[in-house]
Write a protein that holds these residues in place. Structure first.
Motif, PDB file in Angstrom:
ATOM      1  N   PHE A   1      -0.054  13.521  22.120  1.00  0.00           N
ATOM      2  CA  PHE A   1       0.806  13.724  20.955  1.00  0.00           C
ATOM      3  C   PHE A   1       0.042  13.462  19.653  1.00  0.00           C
ATOM      4  O   PHE A   1       0.159  14.186  18.681  1.00  0.00           O
ATOM      5  N   GLN A   2      -0.752  12.393  19.657  1.00  0.00           N
ATOM      6  CA  GLN A   2      -1.454  11.988  18.426  1.00  0.00           C
ATOM      7  C   GLN A   2      -2.611  11.055  18.783  1.00  0.00           C
ATOM      8  O   GLN A   2      -2.496  10.264  19.724  1.00  0.00           O
ATOM      9  N   TYR A   3      -3.695  11.134  18.045  1.00  0.00           N
ATOM     10  CA  TYR A   3      -4.824  10.230  18.291  1.00  0.00           C
ATOM     11  C   TYR A   3      -5.520   9.948  16.973  1.00  0.00           C
ATOM     12  O   TYR A   3      -5.474  10.768  16.053  1.00  0.00           O
TER      13      TYR A   3
ATOM     14  N   SER B   1       2.287  -0.151  24.175  1.00  0.00           N
ATOM     15  CA  SER B   1       3.214   0.960  23.934  1.00  0.00           C
ATOM     16  C   SER B   1       4.004   0.742  22.655  1.00  0.00           C
ATOM     17  O   SER B   1       4.103  -0.373  22.144  1.00  0.00           O
ATOM     18  N   LYS B   2       4.628   1.818  22.157  1.00  0.00           N
ATOM     19  CA  LYS B   2       5.610   1.730  21.065  1.00  0.00           C
ATOM     20  C   LYS B   2       6.995   1.812  21.698  1.00  0.00           C
ATOM     21  O   LYS B   2       7.243   2.799  22.394  1.00  0.00           O
ATOM     22  N   PRO B   3       7.958   0.914  21.436  1.00  0.00           N
ATOM     23  CA  PRO B   3       7.763  -0.385  20.816  1.00  0.00           C
ATOM     24  C   PRO B   3       7.106  -1.341  21.808  1.00  0.00           C
ATOM     25  O   PRO B   3       7.108  -1.024  22.976  1.00  0.00           O
TER      26      PRO B   3
ATOM     27  N   THR C   1       3.597   0.296  16.816  1.00  0.00           N
ATOM     28  CA  THR C   1       4.009   1.546  16.171  1.00  0.00           C
ATOM     29  C   THR C   1       2.807   2.471  16.306  1.00  0.00           C
ATOM     30  O   THR C   1       1.720   2.033  16.697  1.00  0.00           O
ATOM     31  N   ILE C   2       2.996   3.749  15.994  1.00  0.00           N
ATOM     32  CA  ILE C   2       1.911   4.708  16.216  1.00  0.00           C
ATOM     33  C   ILE C   2       0.759   4.438  15.261  1.00  0.00           C
ATOM     34  O   ILE C   2      -0.391   4.335  15.672  1.00  0.00           O
ATOM     35  N   GLU C   3       1.067   4.300  13.985  1.00  0.00           N
ATOM     36  CA  GLU C   3       0.036   3.967  13.005  1.00  0.00           C
ATOM     37  C   GLU C   3      -0.125   2.442  12.946  1.00  0.00           C
ATOM     38  O   GLU C   3       0.777   1.713  13.362  1.00  0.00           O
ATOM     39  N   ALA C   4      -1.236   1.991  12.357  1.00  0.00           N
ATOM     40  CA  ALA C   4      -1.516   0.548  12.415  1.00  0.00           C
ATOM     41  C   ALA C   4      -0.937  -0.237  11.230  1.00  0.00           C
ATOM     42  O   ALA C   4      -0.872  -1.453  11.278  1.00  0.00           O
TER      43      ALA C   4
ATOM     44  N   LYS D   1       0.849  -1.208   0.000  1.00  0.00           N
ATOM     45  CA  LYS D   1       0.000   0.000   0.000  1.00  0.00           C
ATOM     46  C   LYS D   1       0.872   1.241   0.000  1.00  0.00           C
ATOM     47  O   LYS D   1       0.658   2.178  -0.758  1.00  0.00           O
ATOM     48  N   ARG D   2       1.879   1.241   0.885  1.00  0.00           N
ATOM     49  CA  ARG D   2       2.774   2.401   0.966  1.00  0.00           C
ATOM     50  C   ARG D   2       3.478   2.627  -0.370  1.00  0.00           C
ATOM     51  O   ARG D   2       3.629   3.752  -0.816  1.00  0.00           O
ATOM     52  N   GLU D   3       3.892   1.542  -0.986  1.00  0.00           N
ATOM     53  CA  GLU D   3       4.595   1.665  -2.267  1.00  0.00           C
ATOM     54  C   GLU D   3       3.661   2.228  -3.353  1.00  0.00           C
ATOM     55  O   GLU D   3       4.054   3.084  -4.149  1.00  0.00           O
TER      56      GLU D   3
ATOM     57  N   ILE E   1      11.597  -0.685   9.430  1.00  0.00           N
ATOM     58  CA  ILE E   1      10.358  -0.843  10.200  1.00  0.00           C
ATOM     59  C   ILE E   1       9.158  -0.494   9.321  1.00  0.00           C
ATOM     60  O   ILE E   1       8.220  -1.256   9.168  1.00  0.00           O
ATOM     61  N   LYS E   2       9.224   0.697   8.728  1.00  0.00           N
ATOM     62  CA  LYS E   2       8.166   1.111   7.799  1.00  0.00           C
ATOM     63  C   LYS E   2       8.796   1.869   6.663  1.00  0.00           C
ATOM     64  O   LYS E   2       9.671   2.689   6.864  1.00  0.00           O
ATOM     65  N   ARG E   3       8.296   1.605   5.479  1.00  0.00           N
ATOM     66  CA  ARG E   3       8.766   2.347   4.316  1.00  0.00           C
ATOM     67  C   ARG E   3       7.965   3.638   4.293  1.00  0.00           C
ATOM     68  O   ARG E   3       6.845   3.673   3.818  1.00  0.00           O
ATOM     69  N   GLN E   4       8.541   4.719   4.868  1.00  0.00           N
ATOM     70  CA  GLN E   4       7.833   5.991   4.845  1.00  0.00           C
ATOM     71  C   GLN E   4       7.742   6.439   3.394  1.00  0.00           C
ATOM     72  O   GLN E   4       8.681   6.264   2.624  1.00  0.00           O
ATOM     73  N   HIS E   5       6.619   7.023   3.042  1.00  0.00           N
ATOM     74  CA  HIS E   5       6.348   7.280   1.627  1.00  0.00           C
ATOM     75  C   HIS E   5       7.307   8.291   1.019  1.00  0.00           C
ATOM     76  O   HIS E   5       7.415   8.381  -0.188  1.00  0.00           O
ATOM     77  N   ASN E   6       8.007   9.074   1.868  1.00  0.00           N
ATOM     78  CA  ASN E   6       8.763  10.202   1.326  1.00  0.00           C
ATOM     79  C   ASN E   6      10.282  10.052   1.418  1.00  0.00           C
ATOM     80  O   ASN E   6      11.008  11.020   1.351  1.00  0.00           O
TER      81      ASN E   6
ATOM     82  N   PRO F   1       0.051  11.009   8.905  1.00  0.00           N
ATOM     83  CA  PRO F   1       1.038  10.364   8.034  1.00  0.00           C
ATOM     84  C   PRO F   1       0.812  10.647   6.551  1.00  0.00           C
ATOM     85  O   PRO F   1      -0.323  10.900   6.130  1.00  0.00           O
ATOM     86  N   GLY F   2       1.890  10.599   5.784  1.00  0.00           N
ATOM     87  CA  GLY F   2       1.815  10.813   4.341  1.00  0.00           C
ATOM     88  C   GLY F   2       0.798   9.896   3.667  1.00  0.00           C
ATOM     89  O   GLY F   2       0.004  10.362   2.847  1.00  0.00           O
ATOM     90  N   PRO F   3       0.797   8.583   3.995  1.00  0.00           N
ATOM     91  CA  PRO F   3      -0.189   7.707   3.348  1.00  0.00           C
ATOM     92  C   PRO F   3      -1.618   7.974   3.836  1.00  0.00           C
ATOM     93  O   PRO F   3      -2.559   7.297   3.441  1.00  0.00           O
ATOM     94  N   ALA F   4      -1.749   8.954   4.728  1.00  0.00           N
ATOM     95  CA  ALA F   4      -3.046   9.467   5.169  1.00  0.00           C
ATOM     96  C   ALA F   4      -3.941   8.356   5.738  1.00  0.00           C
ATOM     97  O   ALA F   4      -3.443   7.439   6.387  1.00  0.00           O
TER      98      ALA F   4
ATOM     99  N   ASP G   1      14.817   7.409   9.906  1.00  0.00           N
ATOM    100  CA  ASP G   1      15.223   6.361  10.856  1.00  0.00           C
ATOM    101  C   ASP G   1      14.444   5.073  10.650  1.00  0.00           C
ATOM    102  O   ASP G   1      14.999   3.998  10.531  1.00  0.00           O
ATOM    103  N   GLU G   2      13.107   5.213  10.632  1.00  0.00           N
ATOM    104  CA  GLU G   2      12.289   3.992  10.603  1.00  0.00           C
ATOM    105  C   GLU G   2      12.342   3.301   9.248  1.00  0.00           C
ATOM    106  O   GLU G   2      12.253   2.092   9.156  1.00  0.00           O
ATOM    107  N   THR G   3      12.535   4.096   8.213  1.00  0.00           N
ATOM    108  CA  THR G   3      12.617   3.500   6.880  1.00  0.00           C
ATOM    109  C   THR G   3      13.925   2.739   6.735  1.00  0.00           C
ATOM    110  O   THR G   3      13.951   1.589   6.280  1.00  0.00           O
TER     111      THR G   3
HETATM  112  P1  XMP Z   1       4.947   4.983  13.345  1.00  0.00           P
HETATM  113  O1  XMP Z   1       3.612   4.437  12.909  1.00  0.00           O
HETATM  114  O2  XMP Z   1       6.053   4.543  12.453  1.00  0.00           O
HETATM  115  O3  XMP Z   1       4.824   6.548  13.156  1.00  0.00           O
HETATM  116  O4  XMP Z   1       5.227   4.737  14.804  1.00  0.00           O
HETATM  117  C1  XMP Z   1       5.733   7.507  13.640  1.00  0.00           C
HETATM  118  C2  XMP Z   1       5.197   8.878  13.264  1.00  0.00           C
HETATM  119  O5  XMP Z   1       5.321   9.078  11.854  1.00  0.00           O
HETATM  120  C3  XMP Z   1       4.031   9.193  11.258  1.00  0.00           C
HETATM  121  N1  XMP Z   1       4.035   8.332  10.070  1.00  0.00           N
HETATM  122  C4  XMP Z   1       4.290   8.742   8.837  1.00  0.00           C
HETATM  123  N2  XMP Z   1       4.534   9.954   8.363  1.00  0.00           N
HETATM  124  N3  XMP Z   1       4.777   9.056   6.187  1.00  0.00           N
HETATM  125  C5  XMP Z   1       4.760  10.122   7.024  1.00  0.00           C
HETATM  126  O6  XMP Z   1       4.944  11.252   6.574  1.00  0.00           O
HETATM  127  C6  XMP Z   1       4.536   7.790   6.579  1.00  0.00           C
HETATM  128  O7  XMP Z   1       4.568   6.864   5.782  1.00  0.00           O
HETATM  129  C7  XMP Z   1       4.279   7.634   7.980  1.00  0.00           C
HETATM  130  N4  XMP Z   1       4.019   6.573   8.741  1.00  0.00           N
HETATM  131  C8  XMP Z   1       3.882   7.011   9.998  1.00  0.00           C
HETATM  132  C9  XMP Z   1       3.028   8.721  12.279  1.00  0.00           C
HETATM  133  O8  XMP Z   1       1.765   9.334  12.113  1.00  0.00           O
HETATM  134  C10 XMP Z   1       3.717   9.075  13.573  1.00  0.00           C
HETATM  135  O9  XMP Z   1       3.523  10.424  13.955  1.00  0.00           O
END
Ligand code: XMP
Length: 320
Positions: free
Chosen positions: A240-242, A311-313, A316-319, A108-110, A149-154, A203-206, A143-145
């Motif tokens: 911080f976020q909800y 908690s994280k870890p 992660t914040i998003e699902a 999905k992210r890709e 952990i997650k391929r951040q979209h950007n 997040p970017g993937p909204a 860092d996370e990409t």
């Molecule tokens: P995670 O889910 O990795 O999120 O614990 C850490 C923070 O980053 C945001 N997030 C993203 N932001 N592109 C973004 O620009 C992404 O792909 C993405 N994934 C997560 C998330 O909302 C949280 O604040």
């Protein structure tokens, strides 16, 4: 890898002057395109970019169909007040077509990455003759990409992807040394209104990051409605976020005396400084009950509402 500047050591004036100078020098007398989602990071980059380039920066909001309720209008309005014109590009069909049939989180992210950078911005940059895309990548995204952990979209260059080769333009990322707390400091110093620089991260993937399983216009609408309830009821918590997350599994419930195999919404609310570690906010049971009541009332077909307490870890914040 970019060296970190912590929020504590950040000198907002020095940082701003340096980045404005760098953007001017790089773009020269050409023009640049600026990707604005209305989140904190891209809003701060928009301010920096306009300080550097003025009218030579074209700010674009991509309506991908995955944004929160009223987001496009709000963003246009906010920036109009600051004297910045935002162009809204309707790419809803493109994004939903790219996401059709995909359930795996990384796929999905890709799909979203390719739709944004190759298709939509590729087209806009080509048509405008710009050579640069200005965007709000921050250190946590990288860092996370890089850690897998997650391929951040950007994130591209840190993964060995050359945007010039892949998409036909260069990407400028003036916030790459900062984390969210530092970005907020710059936003405040640049005169962004508190309602923008204090916005919760998105997040970017909204909302596609908040749907487990298939991303369809209907499922996005379900999570959008639930997310609006969560944002409205939790806005004064100082968290911080909800967010609301739509699950894939259905559960048996009942509505109007009849069996209803309905949908499940998970609510998450996080305490965190910079998103690297996070703990669930200790919400009162009263608020939790209110959340459940309103989500069930306002979002058709939801029969179950849960609150995440991990908690994280390792969460992660998003699902996705
Ligand atoms: P995670 O889910 O990795 O999120 O614990 C850490 C923070 O980053 C945001 N997030 C993203 N932001 N592109 C973004 O620009 C992404 O792909 C993405 N994934 C997560 C998330 O909302 C949280 O604040």
């Amino acid at each position: 890898m970019a060296t970190e500047i912590t929020a504590q050591e950040l000198n907002t004036e020095l940082f701003t002057n340096e980045k404005v100078g760098e953007i001017r020098e790089t773009v020269g007398d050409g023009m640049a395109i600026n990707a604005l989602s209305g989140g904190v990071d891209s809003s701060v980059v928009t301010m920096l970019g306009h300080k550097a380039l003025g009218e030579r920066l074209r700010t674009v909001f991509v309506e991908n169909g995955l944004m929160r309720a009223g987001e496009a209008e709000q963003v246009v309005d906010f920036f109009q007040k600051l004297g910045i014109t935002v162009e809204v590009v309707d790419a809803r069909k493109e994004f939903f077509a790219a996401l059709a049939g995909i359930t795996d989180p990384e796929e999905k992210r890709e799909a979203i990455t390719q739709s944004f950078y190759r298709n939509v911005f590729g087209r806009i940059v080509r048509e405008s003759g710009a050579k640069y895309l200005l965007q709000g990548t921050i250190l946590t995204d990288i860092d996370e990409t890089v850690a897998g952990i997650k391929r951040q979209h950007n994130v591209f260059e840190q993964l060995g992807i050359d945007p010039q080769e892949a998409f036909g333009y260069r990407i400028l990322e003036p916030l790459i040394q900062l984390r969210k707390d530092g970005v907020r400091k710059i936003g405040e110093a640049l005169g962004l209104p508190a309602e923008l620089f204090k916005r919760i991260p998105f997040p970017g993937p909204a909302l596609a990051a908040r749907v487990i399983g298939a991303v369809t216009p209907e499922r996005i609408e379900t999570v959008r409605k639930a997310n609006s309830v969560v944002e409205r009821l939790l806005k004064d918590t100082g968290a911080f976020q909800y967010m609301a997350i739509l699950h894939e599994d259905r559960v048996t419930g009942m509505r109007d005396g009849k069996r209803d195999f309905g949908q499940q919404i998970e609510v998450r609310c996080w305490d965190s400084i910079d998103a690297r570690i996070a703990t669930p906010t200790r919400l009162s049971f009263e608020i939790l009950e209110k959340l459940a009541g309103e989500i069930i009332r306002e979002v058709p077909s939801v029969v179950s509402v849960t609150y995440n307490i991990a908690s994280k870890p390792p969460s992660t914040i998003e699902a996705i």
